[in-house]
Scaffold this active site. Structure first.
Site, PDB file in Angstrom:
ATOM      1  N   GLU A  46      -0.728  -5.333  19.494  1.00  0.00           N
ATOM      2  CA  GLU A  46      -0.326  -6.319  20.010  1.00  0.00           C
ATOM      3  C   GLU A  46       0.642  -6.162  21.105  1.00  0.00           C
ATOM      4  O   GLU A  46       1.658  -5.108  20.713  1.00  0.00           O
ATOM      5  CB  GLU A  46       0.162  -7.615  19.295  1.00  0.00           C
ATOM      6  CG  GLU A  46       0.781  -8.753  19.850  1.00  0.00           C
ATOM      7  CD  GLU A  46       1.567  -9.662  18.917  1.00  0.00           C
ATOM      8  OE1 GLU A  46       2.346  -9.047  17.808  1.00  0.00           O
ATOM      9  OE2 GLU A  46       1.682 -10.875  18.896  1.00  0.00           O
ATOM     10  N   LYS A 123      -3.991 -15.490  22.010  1.00  0.00           N
ATOM     11  CA  LYS A 123      -3.452 -15.705  20.931  1.00  0.00           C
ATOM     12  C   LYS A 123      -3.208 -17.434  20.712  1.00  0.00           C
ATOM     13  O   LYS A 123      -2.590 -18.118  21.284  1.00  0.00           O
ATOM     14  CB  LYS A 123      -2.109 -15.350  20.605  1.00  0.00           C
ATOM     15  CG  LYS A 123      -1.450 -15.577  19.116  1.00  0.00           C
ATOM     16  CD  LYS A 123      -0.173 -14.359  19.292  1.00  0.00           C
ATOM     17  CE  LYS A 123       0.649 -14.402  17.706  1.00  0.00           C
ATOM     18  NZ  LYS A 123       1.452 -13.336  17.902  1.00  0.00           N
ATOM     19  N   CYS A 168      -1.884 -10.563  15.630  1.00  0.00           N
ATOM     20  CA  CYS A 168      -0.951 -10.864  14.564  1.00  0.00           C
ATOM     21  C   CYS A 168      -0.651 -11.951  13.878  1.00  0.00           C
ATOM     22  O   CYS A 168      -1.440 -11.935  12.768  1.00  0.00           O
ATOM     23  CB  CYS A 168       0.584 -10.818  15.456  1.00  0.00           C
ATOM     24  SG  CYS A 168       1.809 -10.290  14.425  1.00  0.00           S
TER      25      CYS A 168
HETATM   26  N1  CDT Z   1       3.878 -11.312  16.506  1.00  0.00           N
HETATM   27  C1  CDT Z   1       3.708 -11.870  15.401  1.00  0.00           C
HETATM   28  O1  CDT Z   1       3.022 -12.808  15.404  1.00  0.00           O
HETATM   29  N2  CDT Z   1       4.577 -11.708  14.452  1.00  0.00           N
HETATM   30  C2  CDT Z   1       4.613 -12.436  13.290  1.00  0.00           C
HETATM   31  C3  CDT Z   1       6.176 -12.679  12.787  1.00  0.00           C
HETATM   32  C4  CDT Z   1       6.293 -13.439  11.798  1.00  0.00           C
HETATM   33  S1  CDT Z   1       6.761 -15.071  12.161  1.00  0.00           S
HETATM   34  C5  CDT Z   1       8.238 -14.946  12.962  1.00  0.00           C
HETATM   35  C6  CDT Z   1       3.768 -12.325  12.227  1.00  0.00           C
HETATM   36  O2  CDT Z   1       3.164 -13.424  11.725  1.00  0.00           O
HETATM   37  O3  CDT Z   1       3.771 -11.069  11.576  1.00  0.00           O
END
Ligand code: CDT
Length: 300
Positions: A46, A123, A168
């Site tokens: 990502e 996303k 993600c």
């Molecule tokens: N980039 C991304 O979506 N990261 C989130 C971080 C946790 S929520 C602050 C994830 O779900 O891994």
């Protein structure tokens, strides 16, 4: 059978002042290694071209726009597309997209082995918070900087099969995988930037790798598809990001897992025909799914 080798190209940290050209040079090196190992598809993380900028509160719109791509490929990213075409490998890449209409998305694309963009995803599940929260050691301002994706969960014909994408935080949601599974996806590719420390619930910090694997393995198994999940990892601008990139079979088994927090290629041979092991048996949707009982899933 429809067998081929797939590669996860994990990336180590990208510093705030690292240029796109430098990140692309690293990606080309990873792509060459993946190709040397026989890969037909290389999956990058990502927001693979820059540091994970949602960790910073950026008030100035012009300053924010600096992190976004207004064209793809651009002069900086074209060498990656050219190399893909030269080697004959497909790839997946995440980046921050600023459209001609001035809309901001967290986006991923699929590029085929001729270097042509054949799929795009934006996303849907944007994590974090919309306002600056100074108590946090670092911000997670995806809710401020990105608009919710407007393309649904599309599935594309590629590599002799059906390929879907997510990004993600999407991987933690069963609805993401089910939508892609219902769309016929046989392989789902995704990138992630996951901080090791979760400020609102630090008691879960030790579970970050477990939750990553749990989410990807469950998504793959419950929908009978292959999954490739790829980290941007390591200590990036003082923030630790998990590694643990992995390649998962439709049975939910992990076939390959990254061992470092840096630039690293892992590969596995996958066979899209193996989706049938699950999808014609335990999760034969036609025979066993009961959508008439799932109304609450689509109630707002
Ligand atoms: N980039 C991304 O979506 N990261 C989130 C971080 C946790 S929520 C602050 C994830 O779900 O891994």
């Amino acid at each position: 059978s429809r067998r081929f080798i797939v590669a996860a190209a994990q990336m180590g940290p990208i510093a705030a002042d690292e240029s796109r050209a430098s990140a692309v040079a690293r990606m080309i090196a990873l792509m060459r290694e993946a190709h040397a190992r026989g890969a037909r598809l290389v999956v990058f993380p990502e927001l693979a071209l820059t540091s994970f900028f949602p960790r910073w509160f950026i008030e100035d719109r012009a300053e924010l726009a600096r992190w976004f791509e207004t064209e793809m490929p651009s002069s900086d990213t074209r060498p990656l597309f050219d190399e893909a075409a030269r080697l004959g490998v497909a790839f997946h890449l995440g980046y921050a997209e600023l459209t001609p209409e001035g809309r901001f998305f967290n986006t991923a694309i699929l590029v085929d082995e001729t270097g042509a963009i054949v799929g795009k995803y934006r996303k849907v599940h944007l994590p974090g918070h919309p306002e600056h929260e100074p108590w946090r050691p670092f911000q997670h301002l995806e809710k401020r900087y990105f608009e919710k994706g407007d393309l649904g969960f599309p599935v594309f014909d590629a590599l002799g099969g059906k390929l879907g994408m997510c990004i993600c935080n999407d991987r933690r949601w069963p609805e993401t995988w089910r939508m892609l599974g219902l769309g016929g996806a046989e392989l789902v590719v995704l990138g992630y930037n996951t901080p090791l420390h979760y400020p609102p619930a630090p008691e879960h910090d030790h579970l970050q790798y477990f939750h990553n694997e749990l989410s990807v393995q469950a998504g793959a198994y419950q929908n009978g598809l292959w999954a490739v999940a790829v980290a941007k990892a390591g200590r990036e601008e003082g923030c630790d990001l998990i590694g643990g990139s992995l390649i998962v079979a439709p049975t939910g088994e992990i076939l390959a897992r990254a061992a470092t927090l840096g630039d690293e290629v892992i590969t596995a041979t996958i066979d899209l025909d193996r989706c049938a092991e699950i999808r014609r048996n335990i999760f034969d949707f036609k025979q066993h799914r009961r959508p008439e009982e799932y109304g609450a899933l689509v109630a707002p």
